[in-house]
Every structure is written in structure tokens, then in C-alpha cells.
Design a protein around this motif. Structure first.
Motif, PDB file in Angstrom:
ATOM      1  N   HIS A   1       0.708  -1.206   0.032  1.00 40.08           N
ATOM      2  CA  HIS A   1      -0.123   0.047  -0.006  1.00 40.08           C
ATOM      3  C   HIS A   1       0.949   1.275  -0.075  1.00 40.08           C
ATOM      4  O   HIS A   1       0.385   2.383  -0.121  1.00 40.08           O
ATOM      5  CB  HIS A   1      -0.938   0.021   1.217  1.00 40.08           C
ATOM      6  N   ILE A   2       2.139   1.073   0.152  1.00 43.76           N
ATOM      7  CA  ILE A   2       3.038   2.301  -0.086  1.00 43.76           C
ATOM      8  C   ILE A   2       3.001   2.653  -1.567  1.00 43.76           C
ATOM      9  O   ILE A   2       2.969   3.808  -1.783  1.00 43.76           O
ATOM     10  CB  ILE A   2       4.373   1.889   0.470  1.00 43.76           C
ATOM     11  N   ALA A   3       3.236   1.524  -2.345  1.00 46.52           N
ATOM     12  CA  ALA A   3       3.320   1.756  -3.813  1.00 46.52           C
ATOM     13  C   ALA A   3       1.987   2.433  -4.438  1.00 46.52           C
ATOM     14  O   ALA A   3       0.794   2.122  -3.837  1.00 46.52           O
ATOM     15  CB  ALA A   3       3.820   0.572  -4.492  1.00 46.52           C
TER      16      ALA A   3
ATOM     17  N   VAL B   1     -11.636   1.380  12.733  1.00 43.93           N
ATOM     18  CA  VAL B   1     -10.655   2.611  12.465  1.00 43.93           C
ATOM     19  C   VAL B   1     -10.964   2.711  10.804  1.00 43.93           C
ATOM     20  O   VAL B   1     -10.936   3.800  10.093  1.00 43.93           O
ATOM     21  CB  VAL B   1      -9.301   2.069  12.699  1.00 43.93           C
ATOM     22  N   ALA B   2     -10.847   1.451  10.103  1.00 52.34           N
ATOM     23  CA  ALA B   2     -10.831   1.586   8.744  1.00 52.34           C
ATOM     24  C   ALA B   2     -12.360   2.144   8.140  1.00 52.34           C
ATOM     25  O   ALA B   2     -12.209   3.212   7.361  1.00 52.34           O
ATOM     26  CB  ALA B   2     -10.942   0.203   8.156  1.00 52.34           C
TER      27      ALA B   2
ATOM     28  N   ARG C   1      -5.505   4.155  -0.007  1.00 52.16           N
ATOM     29  CA  ARG C   1      -4.463   3.092   0.267  1.00 52.16           C
ATOM     30  C   ARG C   1      -4.262   2.909   1.979  1.00 52.16           C
ATOM     31  O   ARG C   1      -4.016   1.838   2.197  1.00 52.16           O
ATOM     32  CB  ARG C   1      -3.026   3.627  -0.253  1.00 52.16           C
ATOM     33  N   ILE C   2      -4.446   4.200   2.553  1.00 52.64           N
ATOM     34  CA  ILE C   2      -4.482   3.963   4.068  1.00 52.64           C
ATOM     35  C   ILE C   2      -5.592   2.791   4.606  1.00 52.64           C
ATOM     36  O   ILE C   2      -5.291   1.971   5.457  1.00 52.64           O
ATOM     37  CB  ILE C   2      -4.157   5.445   4.923  1.00 52.64           C
TER      38      ILE C   2
ATOM     39  N   ILE D   1      -5.326  -0.811   6.447  1.00 54.14           N
ATOM     40  CA  ILE D   1      -5.619  -1.064   7.850  1.00 54.14           C
ATOM     41  C   ILE D   1      -6.743  -2.135   7.962  1.00 54.14           C
ATOM     42  O   ILE D   1      -6.777  -2.916   8.684  1.00 54.14           O
ATOM     43  CB  ILE D   1      -6.301   0.305   8.526  1.00 54.14           C
ATOM     44  N   SER D   2      -7.514  -2.105   6.723  1.00 54.33           N
ATOM     45  CA  SER D   2      -8.582  -3.193   6.637  1.00 54.33           C
ATOM     46  C   SER D   2      -7.788  -4.576   6.269  1.00 54.33           C
ATOM     47  O   SER D   2      -8.239  -5.610   6.992  1.00 54.33           O
ATOM     48  CB  SER D   2      -9.489  -2.935   5.096  1.00 54.33           C
TER      49      SER D   2
END
Length: 228
Positions: free
Chosen positions: A72-74, A184-185, A195-196, A200-201
Motif C-alpha cells: 500500500h506504499i506503492a 478504524v478503517a 491506500r491507508i 488498515i482493513s
């Protein structure tokens, strides 16, 4: 991961402590053949479960978490299929482990109890034909075997209760952590980068895998106690 590892180690440690007394009670109750077979297989299952869980599955969950974050960084989706594959491997490994144990106990339940009942019946008949004391000795033998069955079943029920007690709080922690990640998601989805939220999900899915590992360890040995 630490919570799940501790749960599994507590379960395996308790089973190692319970096994000698429990299977001795099973043998005393007239199930010597079943007790010997179950003792050897349960000892083998504990060793295999401990090795697979500690050396393979929990490290794979760590790798899963790292792949989720890296993927998820990419900006492009380049690691999702690999994380799905890793998740499937862990899940199917757990199902295979539980299936092998259940299959063994199914075969054992079809064969060994009848061997024990034939052996016990033959002994009682031999005692019963002893002149003078046969009937009394046969009645005493039945009473002793019945007492052994009562002791064995009481130990088994107590073992299941203790397994539930020692795993209840850690399992609740894993469930709460999984729900918190999902909450939270859900809360962040309207205001955060997708992406964040997706990261988290997917971490919540990782907690679900940890929950499955701990639950599989409980099922393995509750079924073992119940069958014996």
C-alpha cells in the motif's frame, strides 16, 4: 502475533501436563488400546503443531503484515496477489492440520473402542467362570471399570473447561483488536487516502488469521479429549 503465540504455547503446555494422567485414566477405564494409540498420536500432534505454528505460520503472518504495508506504499497494486496467496497458504495449512487430526480420530473411533470392549468383555468372562468367587469378582471388575470411566470423563470435562479458561482472555484480545482495526478503517474511509484505509482493513484480515491459528489449536485438543 505475541498474543497468538502465547495462546498456542499455553494450550500445548497444558496438554503436555494433562496427557500422562488423562490417558492413564483412559487405560484404567478399559481403553488401553485406545489410550496407547491416542497418547502417541497426541504427542506427535503437539510436536507438529508447535513446530508448524511457531516456526512457519506465525512468521508467515509477520511477512503478510509487511507485504500489506509495502503493497500500500506503492501507488500501483503490485503485491495484493502475493498477500492473498500467503493468506490462503496459512488458512489451508490450518485446515489440513485440523483435518488430519479429525481423520485420525474418526478412524480410531471406528476401530479401537471395539478392540477394547472385546478385550474387557473377555477378561470379565474369564473372571466370571472362576469357581466360587467368579460372580463377585466380575461385579467388582465392572465397578472398577465404571469408576475408571467416571474419572476419565470427569478429567476430560475439566480439561476442556481449563482450555477454555486459559484461552478466553487472549482470544477476546485478538477479537477486540480485529474489530478495532475494522472500525478504524470504517471511520477513516471518508477522510483518508484509500491506500491507508485498505492497508488498515487488510491488517484486520491479518488479525483474523491469528484468531484462526489460536482457534485451530483449541479445536485440535478439545476434539482429542472429546473423542477419547
Amino acid at each position: 502475533i505475541t498474543i497468538a503465540g502465547n495462546v498456542v504455547n499455553q494450550i500445548l503446555g497444558f496438554m503436555k501436563a494433562l496427557m500422562p494422567a488423562y490417558f492413564l485414566a483412559a487405560a484404567f477405564a478399559g481403553g488401553s488400546v485406545s489410550a496407547v494409540a491416542s497418547y502417541e498420536f497426541t504427542l506427535f500432534a503437539i510436536t507438529v503443531a508447535q513446530t508448524i505454528t511457531a516456526s512457519v505460520l506465525l512468521p508467515m503472518v509477520k511477512v503478510y503484515a509487511l507485504l500489506v504495508m509495502a503493497g500500500h506504499i506503492a501507488k500501483e497494486d503490485i503485491l495484493s496477489k502475493l498477500t492473498e496467496l500467503l493468506s490462503d497458504v496459512i488458512t489451508w495449512s490450518l485446515k489440513t492440520m485440523v483435518g488430519i487430526v479429525l481423520g485420525f480420530h474418526l478412524i480410531q473411533g471406528l476401530v479401537l473402542p471395539y478392540v477394547d470392549s472385546m478385550k474387557t468383555g473377555a477378561i470379565q468372562k474369564l473372571i466370571g467362570i472362576i469357581p466360587g468367587v467368579g460372580q463377585g469378582a466380575s461385579a467388582v471388575t465392572q465397578m472398577v471399570i465404571g469408576s475408571g470411566v467416571l474419572v476419565k470423563n470427569t478429567m476430560g470435562a475439566a480439561g476442556v473447561v481449563i482450555l477454555v479458561i486459559i484461552t478466553l482472555i487472549p482470544m477476546m484480545k485478538l477479537v477486540i483488536l480485529m474489530l478495532l482495526y475494522q472500525c478504524v478503517a470504517a471511520v477513516l474511509q471518508p477522510v483518508c487516502d484509500k491506500r491507508i484505509v485498505s492497508c488498515i482493513s487488510d491488517m484486520a484480515k491479518g488479525h483474523r488469521i491469528l484468531l484462526s491459528i489460536a482457534a485451530s489449536a483449541i479445536v485440535l485438543f478439545v476434539v482429542t479429549i472429546a473423542v477419547v
